[in-house]
Scaffold this motif. Sequence first.
Motif, PDB file in Angstrom:
ATOM      1  N   ALA A 337       0.827  -1.248   0.116  1.00 21.00           N
ATOM      2  CA  ALA A 337      -0.164   0.040  -0.071  1.00 21.00           C
ATOM      3  C   ALA A 337       0.887   1.110  -0.006  1.00 21.00           C
ATOM      4  N   LEU A 338       1.960   1.389   0.718  1.00 18.56           N
ATOM      5  CA  LEU A 338       2.878   2.516   0.949  1.00 18.56           C
ATOM      6  C   LEU A 338       3.514   2.630  -0.354  1.00 18.56           C
ATOM      7  N   ALA A 339       3.834   1.317  -0.947  1.00 11.06           N
ATOM      8  CA  ALA A 339       4.606   1.556  -2.302  1.00 11.06           C
ATOM      9  C   ALA A 339       3.639   2.127  -3.388  1.00 11.06           C
ATOM     10  N   CYS A 340       2.506   1.789  -3.498  1.00 14.61           N
ATOM     11  CA  CYS A 340       1.407   2.689  -4.197  1.00 14.61           C
ATOM     12  C   CYS A 340       1.387   4.046  -4.127  1.00 14.61           C
ATOM     13  N   VAL A 341       1.225   4.419  -2.764  1.00 16.22           N
ATOM     14  CA  VAL A 341       1.443   5.820  -2.596  1.00 16.22           C
ATOM     15  C   VAL A 341       2.589   6.671  -2.891  1.00 16.22           C
ATOM     16  N   VAL A 342       3.704   6.073  -2.933  1.00 15.66           N
ATOM     17  CA  VAL A 342       4.963   6.655  -3.240  1.00 15.66           C
ATOM     18  C   VAL A 342       5.065   6.730  -4.513  1.00 15.66           C
ATOM     19  N   ASN A 343       4.734   5.530  -5.287  1.00 22.26           N
ATOM     20  CA  ASN A 343       4.802   5.594  -6.855  1.00 22.26           C
ATOM     21  C   ASN A 343       3.909   6.662  -7.530  1.00 22.26           C
TER      22      ASN A 343
END
Length: 421
Positions: A337-343
């Motif tokens: 989930a955090l990776a989606c936000v960062v991307n």
Amino acid sequence: MATCVIHSRVSSFWCLSTRSIAATMNVPKIHVTKITTTPSSLAADLDYLNNFTSSTTTTTTKHYTNNNNYSNNSTTLIQKSMEIAKLHLIMEIVSDRLEMHKNVAAQRDNWNHLLLTSVNMITLSASTMLALAATSTTSSGAPLMALKVSSTILFMAATGILAVMNKFQPSQLAEEQRNAARLFKQLNGELRTKVSLGNANEFEVTEAMERVLALDKAYPLPLLGTMLDKFPHKIEPAVWWPQKKKKHHWKEEVGDNKNNSNNGWDSRLEGEMKAIVKAVRKKDMAEYTRLSRKALNLNKVLAVSGPLLTGLAAIGSACLGCVNGSWPVMFGVVGGALACVVNTVEHGGQVGMVFELYRSLIGFFKLMEESIQQNLREKDLHRRENGELFEIKVALQLGKSLEELRQFSSSTQNDFASKLF
């Protein structure tokens, strides 16, 4: 009796014939008048001959001079025609470059959107599979193994794709090509103006070629080998103009304007340009250098965080069911989930494009500074650009009117020079 008559008639005819011949042979005398020549009339005749010879020689000389002038004019016209033909050739190359950069910019912008959407979908799908595997009542077996393996593969794929995306920065690549297309379009317009004026020369042809090569170097098309560094250690402005520019011989192009002996320059205009250079260097360039440094640092953090989070999620997915505890699920689900936000912040917000925009703005102000300093260093006023035209150009580039530009140079406030950016 008859004999006497005949004799008298013959005698009369002979006398008439003799008189007729005598009358015919009577030629009148020809009286020859003696021509006297005085010294004054002789001098007049000599002057007339001299004037005739001089006029003939002058006419011949003028005819020869006219032939030479015609020959020189013909040579000049041929040279100008050749230079205009060269400019037409360069214009064709510039138009081709313009289309190439526009197409590549659209392609790399599509890369950014498509890859961002794909990576986010892959990451969310992998997180969902991991959550389903964790909530499965089956402690072992094919369903759990299938979900775990699938989520691990998807997380690893997302990590690799993100590493490549963050290395190339598609949004920044697209911005580079958009800048190149804009600058090639500007160059094409300048060449069209020069061709329409018809006063092309060898210097302008050489300058146009150097500008094309400088743009090719500043904004390369290939991705490998010549690609610009997306995370430079030192922030430098974008440079798309030739480094060693020759002095602009304005006098040779427009001629010596006798009505304006200073070529539009005076002490007021020179002081105005110096004030603009000072403000641009201390305020505008410094501010955009600071902003570009912040954007670069943010982009570095995001570029490292995305693949790191998806990598941790892949490790958590692989360890699910092998160790006791909830940390594998936490790594997998929360990391995804955090990776989606960062991307989304990095590539959706196009942080790389923002950095390239700031870098281009620094280059814009650097070009203005060099142009002003080049004119101020030239001592011969007729070798500078025309002062009135140069003032209008600088004012419009800064987003100011002439009155605002003059008020800015005379004010004591430490303000930004540009109102446009």
